[in-house]
Design a protein around this motif. Structure first.
Motif: not given
Ligand SMILES: Cc1cc2nc3c(=O)[nH]c(=O)nc-3n(C[C@H](O)[C@H](O)[C@H](O)COP(=O)(O)OP(=O)(O)OC[C@H]3O[C@@H](n4cnc5c(N)ncnc54)[C@H](O)[C@@H]3O)c2cc1C
Ligand SMILES: Nc1ncnc2c1ncn2[C@@H]1O[C@H](COP(=O)(O)O)[C@@H](O)[C@H]1O
Lengths: 320, 261
Positions: B213-223
């Motif tokens: 899913e897109a939310e798992e990666v990218g800036l949004e998904g970043a930890y």
């Protein structure tokens, strides 16, 4: 007060300096609880207590020496679950980074590697990092889970801060993956008697200009006159003149001493990556155009075979 | 049975170029020329050597990165890899190491593998954690930071030169290996290799192909988040003297003035 887990790097119970520096940083965030694993774990307690550990969780088992990385991750995870800390700090060695990364993934937390400073911050610990061969400084935070942060040597002063340092046995059950990678042989590095490269206050390095393994004796005597560690550029290492463990730079050690002396080193970006944050930088190079001179506080344009022995002689006579 | 090797390679901004951050504090990958990370060339080299020693092996190079990352795959193919996989998706922008390891792990599983070979660290992020993360995610042994590696009868062996000791390691396949720049010079692509690479297959996958899913990666998904990035102030110009016979003594005087002697 929140507790902060600190992973202890030690050799048979002798705590290495970067761990004591971590205790200084951990005290900015909360109360340090140390985790020491493997042979000699319990003997680490007194040094850790002197530097601020309120508790020392220990566990000895042959698995830590016989298998790579995973047993240590299992143990650190057990400590994490027992303590529920505000942050987990791990020394930034190659192994430390691998342990920290696997722990972070398991506990659903973010990881920051190679911090050079750490502050409590209003929204959780803020890590300072030095990136792009030390040409930029960044401030970062972990935004999900419990911050897992690895910290480079020489990032803080070692401070005496006596605390209880109560020793407690950690209970660890190893995962079925713990024995996946066997260590079938181990050859310890021979000690040179000189300070550890990453921990030394002074580093004296030689490069291609040293022109031969036998000539490294010149670099070594300068180092010894100052009580310094010896470093080498990759060109010198690749030529077989000095061991890879002494390489300074991107694919070697990154050092940040009070004083760095480069002899016969041009100052390529990958070398700078490992030494640019040194406090005072000195270079000896016969090429006035060498990029290393852009970094120096003091530079001598000259032949290292003339300058270095004269410098060593002068230091010795001044020290009497 | 064929030995399936997947080599993870990263496309990075050239270290000798003017590397910097974009406005959103991610590494600027548009303005600076990129290339196959030099440290991943060593991984490709070891994969090719292991494949040459095996009766039957296939080397797949895998990258997660923007459009231009194809250049890194082409280089690896021209060195001799058999095929390539490019994971590309607009939602990947800003992905951190944890996210990257998720995408790589899913892609490696989809591709099928017996052995994963990575570089010791990427030359831009220099974290050196992705191989360990891949081993954790895939649930296979990690045999990392090897300066010597060999594979025989389903076992991978290697030497890991650490600070305190040099260790001999051993694990059963499947496994994740990473190799250092001490593992042996990487070959240059030959003219023939460069020509042949043009005909080798490059597959493109996006997040939906990997069921991410897109939310798992990218800036949004970043930890993690970068709050600030500042160029290190240039060092103030130092004193430079030319040795006229007294250079060593002058240097000693400087060191004494700074209290080092
Ligand atoms: C992915 C990657 C990773 C790398 N990692 C590292 C790393 O970790 N560490 C590292 O050091 N390099 C690293 N390098 C290599 C780096 O790019 C340079 O090639 C290397 O640092 C050059 O070493 P040098 O300065 O000793 O040699 P050179 O660049 O050849 O410089 C030698 C210098 O010595 C001077 N000299 C010669 N004779 C004398 C004399 N008699 N007296 C005084 N001066 C003299 C010359 O003027 C010259 O400036 C890496 C490269 C890559 C691609
Ligand atoms: N985006 C990526 N695509 C493919 N491989 C990668 C990527 N990022 C990291 N790697 C691999 O993981 C290794 C270590 O990277 P890092 O942990 O980022 O220093 C690299 O040498 C690559 O082999």
């Amino acid at each position: 007060m929140a507790e902060v887990l600190v992973y202890v790097d030690h050799v048979d119970g002798a705590v290495r300096k970067p761990t004591l520096e971590l205790l200084t940083l951990a005290r900015r965030i909360g109360e340090p609880v140390a985790v020491a694993l493997g042979a000699g774990a319990e003997s680490t307690a007194s040094a850790l207590a002197e530097h601020g550990a309120v508790k020392v969780l220990t566990h000895e088992a042959s698995e830590y020496a016989d298998y790579l990385v995973v047993p240590k991750v299992d143990a650190l995870q057990a400590a994490y679950e027992q303590v529920s800390p505000a942050a987990v700090l791990v020394p930034s060695s190659a192994e430390g980074k691998e342990i920290a990364a696997r722990l972070a993934l398991r506990i659903g937390s973010g990881i920051i590697t190679d911090a050079i400073d750490l502050d409590a911050g209003s929204e959780g610990p803020v890590a300072t990092q030095s990136v792009f061969a030390a040409s930029f400084t960044t401030k970062s935070r972990v935004t999900k889970g419990t911050p897992v942060i690895t910290v480079k040597p020489n990032s803080a002063a070692v401070e005496a801060a006596p605390a209880a340092g109560t020793v407690e046995a950690l209970s660890v059950s190893f995962s079925d993956k713990a024995t996946g990678t066997k260590v079938t042989g181990r050859t310890p590095r021979e000690s040179t008697g000189r300070p550890e490269l990453t921990e030394a206050a002074i580093v004296v390095s030689g490069g291609r200009g040293v022109n031969g393994a036998e000539n490294f004796a010149i670099i070594e005597s300068l180092a010894d006159s100052l009580g310094a560690a010896v470093g080498a550029s990759r060109a010198a290492v690749d030529a077989g003149w000095y061991p890879h463990t002494n390489q300074v730079g991107q694919t070697g050690k990154s050092v940040s001493p009070q004083l760095y002396i480069a002899s016969g080193i041009s100052g390529a970006i990958q070398h700078r990556a490992g030494m640019q944050t040194s406090k005072t930088i000195v270079a000896i190079n016969k090429d006035a155009e060498a990029p290393i001179f852009d970094l120096v506080d003091y530079g001598v344009v000259g032949d290292l075979f003339e300058v270095v022995p004269q410098l060593t002689g002068e230091i010795k006579s001044r020290k009497g | 049975m064929s030995l399936r090797i997947v080599v993870t390679v990263k496309y990075v901004p050239d270290a000798t170029g003017d590397r910097h951050f974009a406005d959103d504090l991610t590494v600027d990958r548009d303005d600076v020329d990129g290339l196959l990370s030099e440290l991943d060339e060593y991984a490709v080299e070891q994969a090719l050597q292991i494949a040459e020693d095996a009766d039957d092996a296939e080397v797949t190079v895998l990258t997660v990165g923007p459009e231009d990352a194809k250049d890194a795959l082409r280089k690896a193919l021209s060195m001799g890899a058999d095929k390539a996989i490019h994971v590309e998706d607009d939602d990947l922008h800003g992905t951190d190491a944890l996210g990257t390891s998720l995408v790589l792990a899913k892609a490696i599983e989809k591709a099928g593998y017996d052995l994963v070979i990575s570089g010791m660290a990427s030359t831009d992020g220099t974290m050196g954690v992705v191989p360990a993360l891949l081993a954790e995610r895939l649930g296979v042994p990690q045999v990392t930071l090897l300066s010597e590696v060999s594979v025989e009868d389903g076992t991978v062996k290697g030497r890991r030169d650490g600070d305190a000791a040099s260790e001999q390691l051993e694990a059963q396949l499947p496994a994740v290996v990473s190799v250092t720049d001490q593992s042996g010079e990487a070959r240059y692509p030959s003219f023939k290799g460069i020509m042949a690479a043009k005909k080798k297959p490059v597959e493109s996958w996006d997040l939906s192909d990997l069921e991410i899913e897109a939310e798992e990666v990218g800036l949004e998904g970043a930890y993690t988040t970068v709050d600030a990035a500042a160029e290190r102030p240039a060092r103030t110009a130092g004193t430079i003297v030319k040795d006229e016979g007294e250079g060593g003594k002058q240097l000693a005087e400087f060191l004494a003035s700074q209290k080092f002697i």
